[in-house]
Design a protein around this motif. Sequence first.
Motif, PDB file in Angstrom:
ATOM      1  N   TRP A  77       0.808  -1.226   0.000  1.00 17.75           N
ATOM      2  CA  TRP A  77       0.000   0.000   0.000  1.00 17.75           C
ATOM      3  C   TRP A  77       0.837   1.270   0.000  1.00 17.75           C
ATOM      4  O   TRP A  77       0.313   2.343  -0.267  1.00 17.75           O
ATOM      5  CB  TRP A  77      -0.911   0.022   1.230  1.00 17.75           C
ATOM      6  N   GLY A  78       2.125   1.199   0.314  1.00 13.69           N
ATOM      7  CA  GLY A  78       2.942   2.404   0.391  1.00 13.69           C
ATOM      8  C   GLY A  78       4.353   2.147  -0.092  1.00 13.69           C
ATOM      9  O   GLY A  78       4.855   1.027  -0.018  1.00 13.69           O
ATOM     10  N   VAL A  79       5.021   3.194  -0.595  1.00 15.65           N
ATOM     11  CA  VAL A  79       6.421   3.096  -1.020  1.00 15.65           C
ATOM     12  C   VAL A  79       7.074   4.454  -0.814  1.00 15.65           C
ATOM     13  O   VAL A  79       6.449   5.497  -1.033  1.00 15.65           O
ATOM     14  CB  VAL A  79       6.536   2.631  -2.497  1.00 15.65           C
ATOM     15  N   ASN A  80       8.326   4.459  -0.356  1.00 14.46           N
ATOM     16  CA  ASN A  80       9.037   5.724  -0.188  1.00 14.46           C
ATOM     17  C   ASN A  80      10.203   5.827  -1.171  1.00 14.46           C
ATOM     18  O   ASN A  80      10.421   4.933  -2.004  1.00 14.46           O
ATOM     19  CB  ASN A  80       9.486   5.923   1.261  1.00 14.46           C
ATOM     20  N   ASN A  81      10.958   6.921  -1.083  1.00 15.21           N
ATOM     21  CA  ASN A  81      12.024   7.157  -2.062  1.00 15.21           C
ATOM     22  C   ASN A  81      13.211   6.216  -1.894  1.00 15.21           C
ATOM     23  O   ASN A  81      14.043   6.108  -2.796  1.00 15.21           O
ATOM     24  CB  ASN A  81      12.488   8.610  -1.989  1.00 15.21           C
ATOM     25  N   ALA A  82      13.293   5.541  -0.753  1.00 13.44           N
ATOM     26  CA  ALA A  82      14.321   4.514  -0.567  1.00 13.44           C
ATOM     27  C   ALA A  82      13.825   3.160  -1.057  1.00 13.44           C
ATOM     28  O   ALA A  82      14.514   2.152  -0.892  1.00 13.44           O
ATOM     29  CB  ALA A  82      14.715   4.424   0.904  1.00 13.44           C
ATOM     30  N   ASN A  83      12.652   3.152  -1.680  1.00  7.63           N
ATOM     31  CA  ASN A  83      12.007   1.951  -2.207  1.00  7.63           C
ATOM     32  C   ASN A  83      11.656   0.956  -1.095  1.00  7.63           C
ATOM     33  O   ASN A  83      11.580  -0.250  -1.341  1.00  7.63           O
ATOM     34  CB  ASN A  83      12.852   1.265  -3.280  1.00  7.63           C
ATOM     35  N   GLN A  84      11.459   1.460   0.115  1.00  7.26           N
ATOM     36  CA  GLN A  84      10.859   0.642   1.165  1.00  7.26           C
ATOM     37  C   GLN A  84       9.356   0.583   0.915  1.00  7.26           C
ATOM     38  O   GLN A  84       8.728   1.612   0.620  1.00  7.26           O
ATOM     39  CB  GLN A  84      11.128   1.241   2.544  1.00  7.26           C
ATOM     40  N   ILE A  85       8.801  -0.586   1.040  1.00  7.63           N
ATOM     41  CA  ILE A  85       7.399  -0.801   0.687  1.00  7.63           C
ATOM     42  C   ILE A  85       6.654  -1.337   1.906  1.00  7.63           C
ATOM     43  O   ILE A  85       7.127  -2.258   2.582  1.00  7.63           O
ATOM     44  CB  ILE A  85       7.279  -1.780  -0.493  1.00  7.63           C
ATOM     45  N   SER A  86       5.515  -0.736   2.203  1.00 10.23           N
ATOM     46  CA  SER A  86       4.692  -1.176   3.326  1.00 10.23           C
ATOM     47  C   SER A  86       3.472  -1.920   2.820  1.00 10.23           C
ATOM     48  O   SER A  86       2.941  -1.629   1.750  1.00 10.23           O
ATOM     49  CB  SER A  86       4.257   0.019   4.175  1.00 10.23           C
ATOM     50  N   GLY A  87       3.034  -2.885   3.610  1.00  8.51           N
ATOM     51  CA  GLY A  87       1.867  -3.659   3.228  1.00  8.51           C
ATOM     52  C   GLY A  87       1.578  -4.755   4.225  1.00  8.51           C
ATOM     53  O   GLY A  87       1.866  -4.621   5.417  1.00  8.51           O
ATOM     54  N   THR A  88       1.036  -5.852   3.716  1.00  7.35           N
ATOM     55  CA  THR A  88       0.574  -6.938   4.577  1.00  7.35           C
ATOM     56  C   THR A  88       0.904  -8.274   3.920  1.00  7.35           C
ATOM     57  O   THR A  88       0.770  -8.424   2.706  1.00  7.35           O
ATOM     58  CB  THR A  88      -0.948  -6.837   4.800  1.00  7.35           C
ATOM     59  N   GLN A  89       1.329  -9.230   4.730  1.00 10.68           N
ATOM     60  CA  GLN A  89       1.453 -10.617   4.302  1.00 10.68           C
ATOM     61  C   GLN A  89       0.448 -11.466   5.070  1.00 10.68           C
ATOM     62  O   GLN A  89       0.095 -11.143   6.211  1.00 10.68           O
ATOM     63  CB  GLN A  89       2.848 -11.167   4.596  1.00 10.68           C
ATOM     64  N   TYR A  90       0.007 -12.549   4.435  1.00  7.28           N
ATOM     65  CA  TYR A  90      -0.902 -13.496   5.071  1.00  7.28           C
ATOM     66  C   TYR A  90      -0.147 -14.804   5.257  1.00  7.28           C
ATOM     67  O   TYR A  90       0.111 -15.534   4.306  1.00  7.28           O
ATOM     68  CB  TYR A  90      -2.163 -13.661   4.230  1.00  7.28           C
ATOM     69  N   ILE A  91       0.239 -15.056   6.499  1.00  4.79           N
ATOM     70  CA  ILE A  91       1.058 -16.214   6.847  1.00  4.79           C
ATOM     71  C   ILE A  91       0.177 -17.217   7.572  1.00  4.79           C
ATOM     72  O   ILE A  91      -0.368 -16.920   8.644  1.00  4.79           O
ATOM     73  CB  ILE A  91       2.251 -15.802   7.727  1.00  4.79           C
ATOM     74  N   ASN A  92       0.011 -18.383   6.941  1.00  4.66           N
ATOM     75  CA  ASN A  92      -0.900 -19.400   7.486  1.00  4.66           C
ATOM     76  C   ASN A  92      -2.276 -18.810   7.752  1.00  4.66           C
ATOM     77  O   ASN A  92      -2.932 -19.114   8.754  1.00  4.66           O
ATOM     78  CB  ASN A  92      -0.323 -20.014   8.764  1.00  4.66           C
ATOM     79  N   GLY A  93      -2.696 -17.907   6.838  1.00  6.76           N
ATOM     80  CA  GLY A  93      -4.025 -17.313   6.914  1.00  6.76           C
ATOM     81  C   GLY A  93      -4.160 -16.129   7.841  1.00  6.76           C
ATOM     82  O   GLY A  93      -5.254 -15.581   7.979  1.00  6.76           O
ATOM     83  N   VAL A  94      -3.067 -15.715   8.506  1.00  7.86           N
ATOM     84  CA  VAL A  94      -3.122 -14.608   9.464  1.00  7.86           C
ATOM     85  C   VAL A  94      -2.373 -13.409   8.886  1.00  7.86           C
ATOM     86  O   VAL A  94      -1.294 -13.550   8.305  1.00  7.86           O
ATOM     87  CB  VAL A  94      -2.502 -15.020  10.816  1.00  7.86           C
ATOM     88  N   ALA A  95      -2.942 -12.215   9.061  1.00  8.48           N
ATOM     89  CA  ALA A  95      -2.357 -10.996   8.500  1.00  8.48           C
ATOM     90  C   ALA A  95      -1.221 -10.488   9.385  1.00  8.48           C
ATOM     91  O   ALA A  95      -1.337 -10.466  10.614  1.00  8.48           O
ATOM     92  CB  ALA A  95      -3.424  -9.916   8.370  1.00  8.48           C
ATOM     93  N   TYR A  96      -0.127 -10.045   8.720  1.00  6.29           N
ATOM     94  CA  TYR A  96       1.006  -9.440   9.408  1.00  6.29           C
ATOM     95  C   TYR A  96       1.434  -8.178   8.655  1.00  6.29           C
ATOM     96  O   TYR A  96       1.774  -8.260   7.459  1.00  6.29           O
ATOM     97  CB  TYR A  96       2.201 -10.397   9.462  1.00  6.29           C
ATOM     98  N   ALA A  97       1.413  -7.042   9.334  1.00  7.33           N
ATOM     99  CA  ALA A  97       1.952  -5.815   8.741  1.00  7.33           C
ATOM    100  C   ALA A  97       3.426  -6.044   8.410  1.00  7.33           C
ATOM    101  O   ALA A  97       4.170  -6.633   9.199  1.00  7.33           O
ATOM    102  CB  ALA A  97       1.801  -4.649   9.704  1.00  7.33           C
ATOM    103  N   THR A  98       3.826  -5.561   7.228  1.00  7.97           N
ATOM    104  CA  THR A  98       5.160  -5.862   6.714  1.00  7.97           C
ATOM    105  C   THR A  98       5.767  -4.641   6.060  1.00  7.97           C
ATOM    106  O   THR A  98       5.058  -3.840   5.442  1.00  7.97           O
ATOM    107  CB  THR A  98       5.074  -7.001   5.664  1.00  7.97           C
ATOM    108  N   VAL A  99       7.077  -4.485   6.190  1.00  6.67           N
ATOM    109  CA  VAL A  99       7.841  -3.545   5.371  1.00  6.67           C
ATOM    110  C   VAL A  99       8.890  -4.352   4.613  1.00  6.67           C
ATOM    111  O   VAL A  99       9.602  -5.168   5.202  1.00  6.67           O
ATOM    112  CB  VAL A  99       8.515  -2.454   6.219  1.00  6.67           C
ATOM    113  N   TRP A 100       8.947  -4.120   3.300  1.00  5.24           N
ATOM    114  CA  TRP A 100       9.962  -4.750   2.459  1.00  5.24           C
ATOM    115  C   TRP A 100      11.136  -3.782   2.304  1.00  5.24           C
ATOM    116  O   TRP A 100      10.963  -2.666   1.802  1.00  5.24           O
ATOM    117  CB  TRP A 100       9.406  -5.103   1.103  1.00  5.24           C
ATOM    118  N   ASN A 101      12.311  -4.195   2.749  1.00  5.71           N
ATOM    119  CA  ASN A 101      13.535  -3.420   2.570  1.00  5.71           C
ATOM    120  C   ASN A 101      14.394  -4.118   1.527  1.00  5.71           C
ATOM    121  O   ASN A 101      14.820  -5.261   1.731  1.00  5.71           O
ATOM    122  CB  ASN A 101      14.311  -3.323   3.890  1.00  5.71           C
ATOM    123  N   ASN A 102      14.611  -3.414   0.394  1.00  4.33           N
ATOM    124  CA  ASN A 102      15.346  -4.021  -0.717  1.00  4.33           C
ATOM    125  C   ASN A 102      14.741  -5.360  -1.112  1.00  4.33           C
ATOM    126  O   ASN A 102      15.455  -6.313  -1.455  1.00  4.33           O
ATOM    127  CB  ASN A 102      16.826  -4.195  -0.358  1.00  4.33           C
TER     128      ASN A 102
END
Length: 407
Positions: A77-102
């Motif tokens: 849902w979000g991305v900054n100028n360092a290309n960090q990306i925010s969102g959600t993963q569903y692990i074993n059916g459960v939601a986890y807020a996530t940031v992707w770094n590189n």
Amino acid sequence: MKLFLLLTGLVSAHAWASSIYNITDLGTLGGNSSMAYALNDAGQAAGTATNPFGNMNAMNFGGALSLSAGASESSAWGVNNANQISGTQYINGVAYATVWNNGAPELLAGANSYGTGINQSGDAAGMLVSRGQGEAFVMINGIVQVLGSPDGCFWSSAYSINGADQAAGYAQTWGGMRAFVWSPDSGYLTLGTLGGANSYAMAINDSGEVAGHAQTSSGYLHAALWNGSSIQDLGTLDGGNSYAYGIDAAGDVVGASGDHAFLYQDGVMLDLNSLLTAGPGWTLTQAYAINASGQIAGAGLFNGVEHAFLLNPTEPQPPPTASSLFFASPEYSVTTPEPSSWTLILAGLALGLVPFRAAMRKHAAVQSSPVPRHYMLTRSRLLTPHHPRATMEVSHETSELHHHPGT
């Protein structure tokens, strides 16, 4: 007649002075949908796409983002100028807020959490569900802070966070939804409506200007811009509902009105479909983000299939001559707003027309129709920010979240 010609000339000149856009198809993962929800200043878009099996995947457009072990689906849902990306993963059916770094995922706030916005420092925002109740959270300098809800509210979620770590979102009251801004120094500030019961804050820029939508006294939802405690009605393209999703540093706003994406700039709402140099097969339906260069990301129908897009501005076009307003050549009219678009913009300026059209459609008001299709949040059913098809249902008996894509 002279007044009509004068208004037509002014509106047309504004449309020609606005940027004209080239469109880039951001593609899909082989499924039936892709949507770009966020955009950084380098023109890198992030969002979501479905694969051929119907699974939802977080996208750094150009490829799907990596998943943690056990994760089956994800959303960005979000991305900054360092290309960090925010969102959600569903692990074993459960939601986890996530940031992707590189491209590598890091979990933020534990189980039953949803990541939404991210600022240039890597601070993030979202929602954490505990005992069946959603509460807004921010992560500042690596520390997660659960914000609770504004006074008089019992459910909240944050969707955007700016450089001052102010978070914008909305909360549920017993009477409806209310937009808010949360600040580290002063806490919650509840924002007003346009005369109705509901308001929704979706984006905040570094000046503290907030874009979203609010209900009018007639029941419609209109794109809105808040500056402090004041609210501005941005109007609509078609006299019905409109929704604002993104805002840039200059206060330009993007969103959707009816089935068309819009750009609100210099006091005028423009149909982005009328500002394409060429786009055969495209109908731009939703604009979600705008960056410092004026690029716009969103989603539209390409030959009937939902595709993410990126609009790249070209040089502003010169205003037409008086004769070309009525006798534009076919070659010239291809790259300029169509006459129907002039009429829509003119309707926004000619104040008497909007109330007239609203009155004609009074019985189709929001009071008898759904709340915004892109952002519906209730105690029993939570719709992920931005994505109208990825729903997450809360069971109040088990306090578990169940993710159901494609509903």
